[in-house]
Design an enzyme around this catalytic site. Structure first.
Site, PDB file in Angstrom:
ATOM      1  N   LEU A   1       0.857  -1.198   0.000  1.00 44.82           N
ATOM      2  CA  LEU A   1       0.000   0.000   0.000  1.00 44.82           C
ATOM      3  C   LEU A   1       0.893   1.250   0.000  1.00 44.82           C
ATOM      4  O   LEU A   1       0.901   2.045   0.919  1.00 44.82           O
ATOM      5  CB  LEU A   1      -0.936  -0.009   1.218  1.00 44.82           C
ATOM      6  CG  LEU A   1      -2.168   0.886   1.097  1.00 44.82           C
ATOM      7  CD1 LEU A   1      -3.123   0.377   0.032  1.00 44.82           C
ATOM      8  CD2 LEU A   1      -2.881   1.019   2.440  1.00 44.82           C
ATOM      9  N   GLY A   2       1.677   1.366  -1.090  1.00 42.84           N
ATOM     10  CA  GLY A   2       2.538   2.540  -1.276  1.00 42.84           C
ATOM     11  C   GLY A   2       1.801   3.553  -2.134  1.00 42.84           C
ATOM     12  O   GLY A   2       0.575   3.658  -2.061  1.00 42.84           O
ATOM     13  N   ARG A   3       2.567   4.269  -2.958  1.00 45.76           N
ATOM     14  CA  ARG A   3       1.938   5.302  -3.787  1.00 45.76           C
ATOM     15  C   ARG A   3       0.928   4.686  -4.745  1.00 45.76           C
ATOM     16  O   ARG A   3      -0.227   5.096  -4.810  1.00 45.76           O
ATOM     17  CB  ARG A   3       3.010   6.046  -4.589  1.00 45.76           C
ATOM     18  CG  ARG A   3       3.969   6.841  -3.753  1.00 45.76           C
ATOM     19  CD  ARG A   3       4.976   7.526  -4.658  1.00 45.76           C
ATOM     20  NE  ARG A   3       5.967   8.261  -3.920  1.00 45.76           N
ATOM     21  CZ  ARG A   3       7.097   7.730  -3.453  1.00 45.76           C
ATOM     22  NH1 ARG A   3       7.375   6.459  -3.647  1.00 45.76           N
ATOM     23  NH2 ARG A   3       7.963   8.483  -2.790  1.00 45.76           N
ATOM     24  N   ILE A   4       1.395   3.699  -5.528  1.00 41.51           N
ATOM     25  CA  ILE A   4       0.513   3.108  -6.542  1.00 41.51           C
ATOM     26  C   ILE A   4      -0.587   2.286  -5.864  1.00 41.51           C
ATOM     27  O   ILE A   4      -1.771   2.389  -6.231  1.00 41.51           O
ATOM     28  CB  ILE A   4       1.329   2.246  -7.537  1.00 41.51           C
ATOM     29  CG1 ILE A   4       2.306   3.136  -8.318  1.00 41.51           C
ATOM     30  CG2 ILE A   4       0.415   1.498  -8.493  1.00 41.51           C
ATOM     31  CD1 ILE A   4       3.295   2.387  -9.198  1.00 41.51           C
TER      32      ILE A   4
ATOM     33  N   SER B   1       1.516  -4.837   3.677  1.00 41.29           N
ATOM     34  CA  SER B   1       2.702  -4.016   3.415  1.00 41.29           C
ATOM     35  C   SER B   1       3.704  -4.353   4.500  1.00 41.29           C
ATOM     36  O   SER B   1       3.370  -5.072   5.430  1.00 41.29           O
ATOM     37  CB  SER B   1       2.364  -2.525   3.519  1.00 41.29           C
ATOM     38  OG  SER B   1       2.140  -1.943   2.260  1.00 41.29           O
ATOM     39  N   ARG B   2       4.914  -3.783   4.409  1.00 42.36           N
ATOM     40  CA  ARG B   2       5.858  -4.010   5.508  1.00 42.36           C
ATOM     41  C   ARG B   2       5.292  -3.470   6.816  1.00 42.36           C
ATOM     42  O   ARG B   2       5.471  -4.039   7.873  1.00 42.36           O
ATOM     43  CB  ARG B   2       7.180  -3.295   5.209  1.00 42.36           C
ATOM     44  CG  ARG B   2       8.051  -4.039   4.252  1.00 42.36           C
ATOM     45  CD  ARG B   2       9.247  -3.237   3.933  1.00 42.36           C
ATOM     46  NE  ARG B   2       8.886  -1.935   3.351  1.00 42.36           N
ATOM     47  CZ  ARG B   2       9.721  -1.144   2.715  1.00 42.36           C
ATOM     48  NH1 ARG B   2      10.971  -1.506   2.606  1.00 42.36           N
ATOM     49  NH2 ARG B   2       9.343   0.003   2.197  1.00 42.36           N
TER      50      ARG B   2
ATOM     51  N   ILE C   1       0.967  -5.460 -11.556  1.00 44.24           N
ATOM     52  CA  ILE C   1       1.523  -4.265 -12.218  1.00 44.24           C
ATOM     53  C   ILE C   1       2.852  -3.891 -11.553  1.00 44.24           C
ATOM     54  O   ILE C   1       3.383  -2.812 -11.793  1.00 44.24           O
ATOM     55  CB  ILE C   1       0.547  -3.061 -12.212  1.00 44.24           C
ATOM     56  CG1 ILE C   1       0.016  -2.773 -10.815  1.00 44.24           C
ATOM     57  CG2 ILE C   1      -0.616  -3.284 -13.153  1.00 44.24           C
ATOM     58  CD1 ILE C   1       0.895  -2.031  -9.914  1.00 44.24           C
TER      59      ILE C   1
ATOM     60  N   ARG D   1       6.376  -6.076 -10.623  1.00 47.25           N
ATOM     61  CA  ARG D   1       7.458  -6.628 -11.437  1.00 47.25           C
ATOM     62  C   ARG D   1       7.192  -8.125 -11.615  1.00 47.25           C
ATOM     63  O   ARG D   1       6.626  -8.769 -10.729  1.00 47.25           O
ATOM     64  CB  ARG D   1       8.817  -6.454 -10.742  1.00 47.25           C
ATOM     65  CG  ARG D   1       9.315  -5.022 -10.692  1.00 47.25           C
ATOM     66  CD  ARG D   1       9.860  -4.560 -12.042  1.00 47.25           C
ATOM     67  NE  ARG D   1      10.427  -3.230 -11.967  1.00 47.25           N
ATOM     68  CZ  ARG D   1       9.826  -2.108 -12.394  1.00 47.25           C
ATOM     69  NH1 ARG D   1       8.618  -2.154 -12.924  1.00 47.25           N
ATOM     70  NH2 ARG D   1      10.441  -0.945 -12.297  1.00 47.25           N
TER      71      ARG D   1
ATOM     72  N   ASP E   1       0.872  -7.165 -16.416  1.00 46.02           N
ATOM     73  CA  ASP E   1       1.588  -6.149 -17.208  1.00 46.02           C
ATOM     74  C   ASP E   1       3.082  -6.435 -17.223  1.00 46.02           C
ATOM     75  O   ASP E   1       3.814  -5.842 -18.010  1.00 46.02           O
ATOM     76  CB  ASP E   1       1.338  -4.753 -16.612  1.00 46.02           C
ATOM     77  CG  ASP E   1       1.957  -3.646 -17.461  1.00 46.02           C
ATOM     78  OD1 ASP E   1       1.739  -3.660 -18.691  1.00 46.02           O
ATOM     79  OD2 ASP E   1       2.656  -2.779 -16.903  1.00 46.02           O
TER      80      ASP E   1
ATOM     81  N   GLU F   1      10.506 -10.990 -19.153  1.00 47.60           N
ATOM     82  CA  GLU F   1      10.025 -10.167 -20.263  1.00 47.60           C
ATOM     83  C   GLU F   1      11.178  -9.693 -21.146  1.00 47.60           C
ATOM     84  O   GLU F   1      12.271  -9.457 -20.621  1.00 47.60           O
ATOM     85  CB  GLU F   1       9.198  -8.975 -19.738  1.00 47.60           C
ATOM     86  CG  GLU F   1       9.931  -8.037 -18.803  1.00 47.60           C
ATOM     87  CD  GLU F   1       8.978  -7.021 -18.152  1.00 47.60           C
ATOM     88  OE1 GLU F   1       7.951  -7.425 -17.581  1.00 47.60           O
ATOM     89  OE2 GLU F   1       9.308  -5.824 -18.238  1.00 47.60           O
TER      90      GLU F   1
ATOM     91  N   HIS G   1       4.191  -4.448 -20.341  1.00 43.59           N
ATOM     92  CA  HIS G   1       4.835  -3.503 -19.409  1.00 43.59           C
ATOM     93  C   HIS G   1       4.596  -2.053 -19.860  1.00 43.59           C
ATOM     94  O   HIS G   1       5.540  -1.308 -20.125  1.00 43.59           O
ATOM     95  CB  HIS G   1       6.339  -3.799 -19.303  1.00 43.59           C
ATOM     96  CG  HIS G   1       6.947  -3.238 -18.046  1.00 43.59           C
ATOM     97  ND1 HIS G   1       8.039  -3.798 -17.438  1.00 43.59           N
ATOM     98  CD2 HIS G   1       6.618  -2.147 -17.282  1.00 43.59           C
ATOM     99  CE1 HIS G   1       8.372  -3.086 -16.369  1.00 43.59           C
ATOM    100  NE2 HIS G   1       7.516  -2.086 -16.248  1.00 43.59           N
TER     101      HIS G   1
END
Ligand code: NAP
Length: 314
Positions: A153-156, A175-176, A231, A233, A257, A262, A280
């Site tokens: 639950l960071g920025r994105i 999250s951490r 979305i 990695r 994505d 890849e 991506h």
């Protein structure tokens, strides 16, 4: 800035970014250099900065080859392709482009949720192949009201959660650290998160701790009616386990994505109607790429003018 500092560009990026860099720096395009070894042997001292992205960053070999390297300005928010430990060791500054891309990537996550759960790509193929004249497409399942678990639950991740409110989704996360003011339910590990949601979205950064954070156990906790959206990695998921689960029907579907190797995509995914694939493209809009390019350049200009960096990482 006196003499134009040398900048090593790790892979082709937008014409706009290349023009902006060329105006201010002496640009070395890595892919146009016939023998990198020759170049490093004779000209490595001219390089004072590296510009990379989320795929072609700066590994230990590149950093060791550039003895005058002062700064890496990454055209990405993910830093998993940069050897940050080595950078700290050598006092090399690192900047990224967070915030510029948050909304765009969150939009794509929601798009992948909708497209995967409602099988919109399979619908499109169905119409184009004129199968509609023979039969109805069949039923899918609702997106609205489903519980969505977000890893990171960071920025994105937060921007995705915000969007999901309009789908009356019950959002929970891992999250951490717990975010008590977020208003979303926290689970202390991924297994518990997966056991308590129907759609699992991966939005954390890739580190040793999050490599294969989605493994067979997590996939099985989500179950045959569950969906995975990635979305983040590719290496967040044990891709072979994901493919097996999809082929065996132990997972409801996936919207991806990013991929572990890849641009190679597992061939078994190609014909699956419950899988949506994108190459991506989380940040691939004209507006966002321009904003990212401007920030990459602004960080370099700040560094070489002895001004504070705009978005320093280390
Ligand atoms: P961010 O604001 O730094 O958020 C990263 C999140 O990852 C944080 O919530 C953090 O937890 C969580 N995290 C880190 N280590 C973890 C661990 N061991 N276990 C659980 N959670 C962990 O970064 P962002 O801007 O949202 O970007 C997130 C990632 O998206 C990037 O690193 C990048 O890989 C990926 N990305 C992909 C695309 C694309 O085109 N598909 C584009 C941009 C970014 P805490 O909140 O507890 O610190």
């Amino acid at each position: 800035m006196d003499k134009k500092p040398g900048v090593w560009l790790t892979c082709p990026m937008s014409q706009y970014l290349q023009q902006q860099l060329t105006t201010r720096f002496t640009l070395f395009k890595s892919w146009e250099i016939p023998s990198k070894q020759d170049f490093f042997n004779h000209q490595s001292h001219s390089i004072r900065a590296v510009v990379g992205n989320g795929v072609h960053g700066a590994d230990s070999d590149l950093i060791e080859s550039l003895p005058c390297l002062e700064i890496i300005s990454s055209h990405s928010s993910g830093l998993d392709k940069i050897d940050l430990v080595k950078c700290v060791e050598k006092g090399i500054r690192v900047t990224s482009t967070p915030d510029m891309l948050t909304e765009e990537v969150a939009d794509l996550a929601v798009l992948l949720i909708l497209a995967t759960v409602r099988k919109i790509c399979a619908c499109d193929r169905f119409v184009r192949n004129e199968l509609w004249k023979q039969r109805d497409f069949g039923l899918t399942t609702k997106v609205s009201g489903k519980s969505v678990g977000i890893i990171g639950l960071g920025r994105i991740g937060s921007a995705i959660a915000k969007r999901l409110k309009s789908f009356t989704s019950q959002v929970c996360y891992y999250s951490r650290s717990e975010k008590p003011n977020s208003g979303y339910k926290y689970y202390p590990n991924v297994i518990e998160l997966a056991s308590n949601c129907e759609i699992l979205v991966i939005a954390c950064s890739l580190t040793k701790a999050t490599h294969h954070i989605v493994n067979r156990e997590v996939i099985d906790a989500l179950g045959p009616n569950g969906f995975i959206i990635n979305i983040g990695r590719g290496a967040h998921i044990d891709e072979q386990e994901l493919v097996t689960a999809l082929v065996e029907g132990r997972l409801g579907g996936a919207g991806l994505d990013v991929f572990e190797h890849e641009p190679d995509v597992p061939v078994q995914l190609i014909d699956l109607d419950n899988v949506v694939l994108s190459p991506h493209v989380g940040t691939c809009t004209v507006e966002t790429r321009k904003a990212m390019a401007d920030l990459v350049v602004a960080n370099l200009v700040a560094h070489f003018s002895n001004e504070p960096l705009l978005t320093p990482v280390v």
